[in-house]
Design a protein around this motif. Structure first.
Motif, short mmCIF file in Angstrom:
data_model
loop_
_atom_site.label_atom_id
_atom_site.label_comp_id
_atom_site.label_asym_id
_atom_site.label_seq_id
_atom_site.Cartn_x
_atom_site.Cartn_y
_atom_site.Cartn_z
N ASP A 1 36.99 50.06 32.83
CA ASP A 1 37.06 49.48 34.16
C ASP A 1 37.51 48.01 34.01
O ASP A 1 36.85 47.21 33.34
CB ASP A 1 35.70 49.56 34.83
CG ASP A 1 35.67 48.90 36.20
OD1 ASP A 1 36.75 48.67 36.77
OD2 ASP A 1 34.56 48.61 36.69
N LEU A 2 38.61 47.67 34.66
CA LEU A 2 39.17 46.32 34.53
C LEU A 2 38.62 45.33 35.56
O LEU A 2 38.87 44.13 35.45
CB LEU A 2 40.69 46.37 34.65
CG LEU A 2 41.43 47.21 33.59
CD1 LEU A 2 42.93 47.23 33.88
CD2 LEU A 2 41.17 46.66 32.20
N ALA A 3 37.89 45.84 36.54
CA ALA A 3 37.41 44.96 37.61
C ALA A 3 36.61 43.77 37.09
O ALA A 3 36.81 42.64 37.56
CB ALA A 3 36.59 45.77 38.61
N PRO A 4 35.69 43.93 36.13
CA PRO A 4 34.93 42.76 35.65
C PRO A 4 35.80 41.69 35.01
O PRO A 4 35.43 40.51 34.98
CB PRO A 4 33.97 43.37 34.62
CG PRO A 4 33.85 44.81 34.99
CD PRO A 4 35.20 45.18 35.51
N TYR A 5 36.94 42.07 34.49
CA TYR A 5 37.83 41.12 33.81
C TYR A 5 38.80 40.42 34.77
O TYR A 5 39.29 39.33 34.46
CB TYR A 5 38.65 41.83 32.74
CG TYR A 5 37.86 42.47 31.64
CD1 TYR A 5 37.47 41.75 30.51
CD2 TYR A 5 37.50 43.82 31.70
CE1 TYR A 5 36.75 42.35 29.48
CE2 TYR A 5 36.77 44.42 30.69
CZ TYR A 5 36.40 43.68 29.58
OH TYR A 5 35.69 44.28 28.58
N LEU A 6 39.08 41.05 35.92
CA LEU A 6 40.20 40.59 36.74
C LEU A 6 39.84 40.28 38.18
O LEU A 6 40.73 39.95 38.97
CB LEU A 6 41.32 41.65 36.73
CG LEU A 6 41.83 42.13 35.38
CD1 LEU A 6 42.81 43.28 35.57
CD2 LEU A 6 42.51 40.99 34.62
N SER A 7 38.59 40.38 38.55
CA SER A 7 38.22 40.28 39.97
C SER A 7 38.69 38.97 40.62
O SER A 7 38.98 38.93 41.82
CB SER A 7 36.70 40.43 40.13
OG SER A 7 36.03 39.43 39.37
N ASP A 8 38.79 37.90 39.85
CA ASP A 8 39.19 36.61 40.41
C ASP A 8 40.70 36.47 40.55
O ASP A 8 41.18 35.47 41.10
CB ASP A 8 38.66 35.47 39.54
CG ASP A 8 39.18 35.53 38.11
OD1 ASP A 8 39.29 36.66 37.57
OD2 ASP A 8 39.49 34.48 37.53
N LEU A 9 41.46 37.46 40.06
CA LEU A 9 42.93 37.37 40.09
C LEU A 9 43.58 38.37 41.02
O LEU A 9 44.80 38.36 41.16
CB LEU A 9 43.49 37.57 38.67
CG LEU A 9 43.26 36.45 37.66
CD1 LEU A 9 43.73 36.89 36.28
CD2 LEU A 9 43.98 35.18 38.08
N THR A 10 42.80 39.22 41.65
CA THR A 10 43.40 40.32 42.40
C THR A 10 43.27 40.18 43.92
O THR A 10 43.70 41.07 44.66
CB THR A 10 42.78 41.66 41.97
OG1 THR A 10 41.35 41.60 42.15
CG2 THR A 10 43.09 41.95 40.51
N ASP A 11 42.69 39.08 44.39
CA ASP A 11 42.46 38.97 45.84
C ASP A 11 43.76 38.84 46.62
O ASP A 11 43.80 39.17 47.82
CB ASP A 11 41.54 37.79 46.15
CG ASP A 11 42.09 36.47 45.62
OD1 ASP A 11 42.64 36.46 44.51
OD2 ASP A 11 41.95 35.44 46.32
N GLN A 12 44.85 38.39 45.96
CA GLN A 12 46.12 38.25 46.66
C GLN A 12 47.09 39.41 46.38
O GLN A 12 48.21 39.41 46.89
CB GLN A 12 46.79 36.92 46.27
CG GLN A 12 46.04 35.70 46.77
CD GLN A 12 46.77 34.40 46.42
OE1 GLN A 12 47.51 34.33 45.45
NE2 GLN A 12 46.57 33.38 47.22
N VAL A 13 46.65 40.37 45.59
CA VAL A 13 47.48 41.55 45.33
C VAL A 13 47.53 42.41 46.60
O VAL A 13 46.51 42.57 47.29
CB VAL A 13 46.92 42.37 44.15
CG1 VAL A 13 47.71 43.66 43.96
CG2 VAL A 13 46.96 41.53 42.88
#
Length: 471
Positions: A161-173
Motif C-alpha cells: 500500500d503506497l498511501a502511507p508513503y505518498l499521502s502528502d503528494l496526491t491531494d492535487q492528483v
C-alpha cells in the motif's frame, strides 16, 4: 530510417543484455525464438538478428543449429549491485524512452550513488513474466504498469500500500485518475502520467486541400465533411484518408462514449454499440474516407507519413512519434462530440512489490516523480501530461485542455476502459473482431457477441457471489 532501425536494434540488445545480467534468463536457458522476439517487441527480423549478433560477439549467447539461441552454460554473471534500484516495465511502453529519463535524472540528483536499471518484459505476458522472474529470485523494486495491466493483476497482495508513503503528494492528483488505482483505502499503484484519447490533424494537408481547420466545438457532420474533403483517390486507389485509428479497445469505444455509452441496461448498450460500430464501418467501407490498422503496426501509421489527415491518438503515442522523421507538427483538435463530452483515459503508474527489500528507496523514487518540480519538467519538455491538475493548467492553455476534454468541467465525464467493460468481455471481443475490421462481418454480429459475453460474465459473477455467501 537507418538511425531509427539502429535505435530499435540497440534497445532490444540492451533489454536482452539486462535480462541476462539480472539472471532473468539464466546460463543454459534459451532466448525466445526470433519470430517471438519480433512479435513481442514489435521489431523486424533484421533488427532482432542484429541484436542477437551483438550479444553473440560479446559472448553472452551462443547459437545452436536447430535449437535456437542459448546463454552459455559456463557464463559467469555477477550478482546485482547493492546500490541498484530495478524497475520492471512492459515493452513496448512509450513512457520509458521519453519520460522516464527525466524521473531518473531527478532521482539521481538526490541519490547520486544509486544506479537505476530497467528490465523490460513483453506486455502480452507481463504478469506471467513477473511471476517467473520472482520465482527465479529476480526481485524488482518498482513495477511500471499501464492501467490495463493494473486491472488485470492476479494478486494485489503482491504489492504494498503506497498511501502511507505518498499521502502528502496526491491531494492535487486528478481524483478520476487516482481512484482507478485504489482498492478500498489502499493505494496499490501511484499514477504519474495519463492521457485522454483525442483527435489530431495534419495542418499542412488541410492547407493543401484548402479545407479550414476545425476551430472550437464541431459536430460529427462537420467531421464527416472534413474527412470526405481530405480523402484523395487517384486511379481508383485511395492515396490519402481523411481519418485513421488503431483498431484496438483503447480507441474505437470513443465513438460509443460520444453516443452516450455507459454501464447501463444491456438493451441501451446494444443500441449504442450497434450505432457506433455501424458508423465506423460506414466511414471505412462504404464512404471509404477512413482506415484502421492493427496494433503491431506501431509506430508506422498512415498519419505520421502524411497518408491520413486526422487520427485518434494519445499523448503516449505522440511521444513515440518523436522517434520518427515527421515533416509536420500535429495539431490537437476537438473530438466531434454529439451530446456527450466523453472520451477514454489511459495512465501509467508505479507499484512496489512486497518482495522488494528496497521499498523505502523505491518510495523515494515515486515521491520524486510526483513532486511538483518533476511533474512540471515532464509537462514542459515532453508531450506527457502531469497527473496534477494545477501543473497542467500552468503548462498548457485552457483551450488545449478543452480540446483534450480534460478541463475541470469535463474530466469526470471520461472513463478508463475497464470502468465500461469487464476484462473478460474485452478479451472476448478482441479475439472475435478481426472480420469486422476487414468489413466482412456486420456490427450486429459483434453486438450479439457482446451481449453473450456480458450475460456469461454476469452469470459467473453471480455464481461466485453465491459461493462466497455459502462459506
Amino acid at each position: 530510417m537507418r538511425r531509427k532501425n539502429e535505435f530499435l536494434y540497440t534497445k532490444l540488445y540492451n533489454t536482452l543484455k539486462e535480462q541476462i545480467y539480472t539472471g532473468f534468463i539464466k546460463p543454459g536457458e534459451y532466448l525466445l525464438p526470433e519470430n517471438d522476439l519480433c512479435t513481442y517487441y514489435g521489431l523486424s527480423r533484421n533488427s532482432v538478428r542484429k541484436a542477437l549478433d551483438q550479444l553473440h560477439k560479446e559472448g553472452l549467447v551462443i547459437k545452436r543449429v536447430g535449437l535456437g539461441t542459448m546463454i552459455p552454460e559456463d557464463l559467469v554473471v555477477d550478482g546485482p549491485e547493492q546500490n541498484t534500484l530495478r524497475i520492471l516495465a512492459p515493452s513496448p511502453a512509450f513512457f520509458i524512452d521519453r519520460g522516464l529519463p527525466l524521473f531518473i535524472e531527478a532521482f539521481n540528483r538526490k541519490f547520486p550513488n544509486v544506479s537505476v536499471k530497467m528490465l523490460e518484459l513483453p506486455i502480452e505476458k507481463f504478469w506471467e513474466s513477473f511471476r517467473s522472474s520472482s520465482e527465479m529470485g529476480l526481485t524488482a523494486d518498482l513495477v511500471l504498469v499501464p492501467d490495463m495491466q493494473f486491472t488485470s493483476m492476479d494478486n494485489s497482495n503482491d504489492f504494498i500500500d503506497l498511501a502511507p508513503y505518498l499521502s502528502d503528494l496526491t491531494d492535487q492528483v486528478y481524483p478520476k485518475v487516482i481512484r482507478h488505482f485504489k482498492q478500498g483505502s489502499e493505494m496499490k499503484a501511484a499514477p504519474f502520467t495519463f492521457s485522454p484519447v483525442f483527435v489530431v490533424c495534419n495542418p499542412q494537408l488541410f492547407a493543401e486541400r484548402g479545407v479550414p481547420l476545425p476551430e472550437g466545438q464541431w459536430t460529427f457532420d462537420d467531421f464527416m465533411d472534413s474527412a470526405k474533403r481530405m480523402t484523395v483517390v487517384q486511379d481508383g486507389m485511395t492515396t490519402q484518408f481523411g481519418f485513421s485509428m488503431h483498431r484496438i479497445f483503447n480507441r474505437w469505444p470513443v465513438f460509443a462514449l460520444m453516443n452516450g455509452f455507459r454501464r447501463s441496461d444491456i438493451k441501451t448498450q446494444k443500441q449504442i454499440l450497434t450505432q457506433s460500430l455501424s458508423v465506423i464501418q460506414d466511414l471505412c467501407f462504404h464512404q471509404r474516407i477512413a482506415t484502421t490498422f492493427p496494433e503491431w503496426s506501431w509506430p508506422q501509421t498512415p498519419f505520421i507519413y502524411g497518408k491520413s489527415a486526422m487520427a485518434l491518438t494519445t499523448t503516449f503515442e505522440m511521444a513515440n512519434w518523436q522517434n520518427e522523421s515527421m515533416n509536420f507538427t500535429p495539431q490537437e483538435i476537438h473530438l466531434p462530440f454529439s451530446n456527450e463530452h466523453s472520451t477514454l483515459l489511459i495512465a501509467n503508474a508505479f507499484m512496489i512489490p512486497a518482495s522488494s527489500d528496497k521499498a523505502r528507496l523505491a518510495s523515494e523514487f515515486i515521491r520524486i516523480a510526483l513532486e511538483d518540480e518533476t511533474q512540471r519538467t515532464m509537462a514542459a519538455n515532453t508531450p506527457f501530461l502531469s497527473v496534477k491538475e494545477p501543473i497542467n493548467r500552468s503548462q498548457r492553455s485552457e483551450a488545449y485542455l478543452e480540446r483534450l476534454n480534460i478541463s475541470e468541467k469535463n474530466m469526470d465525464n471520461n472513463f478508463f476502459k475497464f470502468e465500461l467493460f469487464d476484462e473478460n468481455v474485452v478479451r472476448g471481443l478482441e479475439e472475435k473482431m478481426s472480420l469486422f475490421w476487414l468489413g466482412l462481418e456486420p456490427a450486429s454480429s459483434i453486438v450479439k457477441l457482446y451481449e453473450q459475453l456480458v450475460l456469461q460474465h454476469a452469470g459467473k459473477a453471480a455464481g461466485h457471489e453465491a459461493g462466497e455467501s455459502a462459506k
